[in-house]
Design an enzyme around this catalytic site. Structure first.
Site, short mmCIF file in Angstrom:
data_model
loop_
_atom_site.label_atom_id
_atom_site.label_comp_id
_atom_site.label_asym_id
_atom_site.label_seq_id
_atom_site.Cartn_x
_atom_site.Cartn_y
_atom_site.Cartn_z
N SER A 127 0.84 -1.20 0.00
CA SER A 127 0.00 0.00 0.00
C SER A 127 0.88 1.25 0.00
CB SER A 127 -0.96 -0.05 1.20
OG SER A 127 -1.91 0.99 1.14
N ASP B 75 -10.02 -4.42 -5.07
CA ASP B 75 -9.44 -3.46 -4.11
C ASP B 75 -10.31 -2.21 -4.03
OD1 ASP B 75 -7.80 -1.53 -2.78
OD2 ASP B 75 -6.02 -2.68 -3.34
N HIS C 31 -8.33 -4.75 -0.49
CA HIS C 31 -7.06 -4.07 -0.18
C HIS C 31 -6.32 -4.70 0.99
CE1 HIS C 31 -4.30 -0.71 -0.54
NE2 HIS C 31 -4.38 -0.49 0.77
#
Length: 310
Positions: free
Chosen positions: A190, A255, A284
């Protein structure tokens, strides 16, 4: 958001936001610290011990010994024996911040050390169980660090600090443990893909893993953005082509935070990309729960990397 209105376009081009403001709004959610570092007594004249635990700032960057103390919120899943495999220390960034670092000896004599830059709403305490589990399953040791403003790292989170933080951690890993770049796998998850891509674009290493990566801050906020503006933050899309090490990109097709299209765009832009892992149905924060996640990592690290070096 499907596009930019006339008002939004006027705001962007007449009063463009600075990258720092984009970064702050999109990325940084440091939790309340879930751990502390307790100084261990150092031998000295008269049996002198270590300095008080509140003196972390003064001792940042010194070679003192520290012990990890996890709070209940860290939700540690292992025993004291595994906890004892975790080494912690402090280093200092070029921007003057104290950076907390963690080295997890999962596998004695492991060929590779995974240098992990974590996501935006966790710290080293919360990640410690995951690191032990990951390292033992992929046969690697794990090194990680907290960004400025996370955990016991000092300062405030910012894009500039991200780059300084990973530089400091990289130098600490290499000098403290004598690990060469060809034994280091850079792994970013991320927001952690931002410092990872930046470092990998400047230094060669064994390999790079980008887990749920973003192309840039503007493209997350405004999905129809097609180019990188001077005021954009986190411009991974402009740096990924400079990476000279093999790159594995992992992204979930569902996601909800960073759209799957970001992973695809980076894969298409990266000349050193290997076969990616697109996890059907994953979001995610749950890719690690799918069996193909560990399978792909194992194959990449234990089979593909050695064959490329042969």
């Amino acid at each position: 958001m499907n596009g930019l209105s006339v008002t939004e376009l006027c705001c962007l081009f007449c009063c463009p936001p600075c990258p720092g403001r984009i970064a702050a709004k999109l990325a940084f959610l440091p939790p309340e610290p879930t751990y502390s570092l307790v100084p261990e007594p150092e031998p000295g004249p008269g049996g002198a011990g270590a300095a008080p635990s509140g003196n972390l700032r003064a001792l940042a960057g010194t070679p003192g010994r520290w012990k990890l103390h996890l709070m209940e919120r860290a939700d540690f899943q292992y025993s004291q024996r595994e906890l004892d495999t975790i080494e912690v220390f402090l280093t200092k960034s070029s921007r003057g911040n104290r950076i907390s670092c963690m080295y997890v000896r999962c596998v004695p004599g492991a060929r590779y050390t995974v240098f992990f830059s974590h996501g935006n709403a966790v710290d080293l305490g919360q990640m410690s169980s995951f690191y032990i589990g990951l390292g033992t399953r992929i046969n690697c040791n794990i090194f990680s660090y907290d960004y400025s403003g996370y955990g016991v790292s000092s300062g405030k989170p910012s894009e500039k600090n991200l780059y300084a933080d990973i530089d400091a951690a990289w130098q600490a890993l290499r000098t403290r443990y004598g690990i060469s770049p060809d034994s280091i796998v850079l792994y970013g998850q991320s927001i952690g893909t931002v410092p990872t891509v930046d470092l990998a674009s400047r230094y060669e290493c064994a390999a790079v893993v980008l887990h749920s990566p973003l192309t840039s801050g503007m493209r997350v906020a405004f999905p129809d953005t097609k180019k990188t503006y001077c005021f954009d933050a986190f411009p991974n899309i402009e740096k990924v082509s400079k990476i000279t090490s093999p790159v594995l990109i992992i992204h979930g097709t569902e996601d909800e935070v960073i759209d799957f299209s970001h992973g695809l765009a980076l894969y298409e832009r990266c000349p050193k990309a290997v076969e990616p892992l697109w996890v059907e149905g994953a979001g995610h924060n749950d890719i690690e729960l799918y069996s193909q996640y560990l399978e792909r990592l194992r194959r990449f690290i234990s089979q593909e990397l050695p064959s490329q070096r042969a």
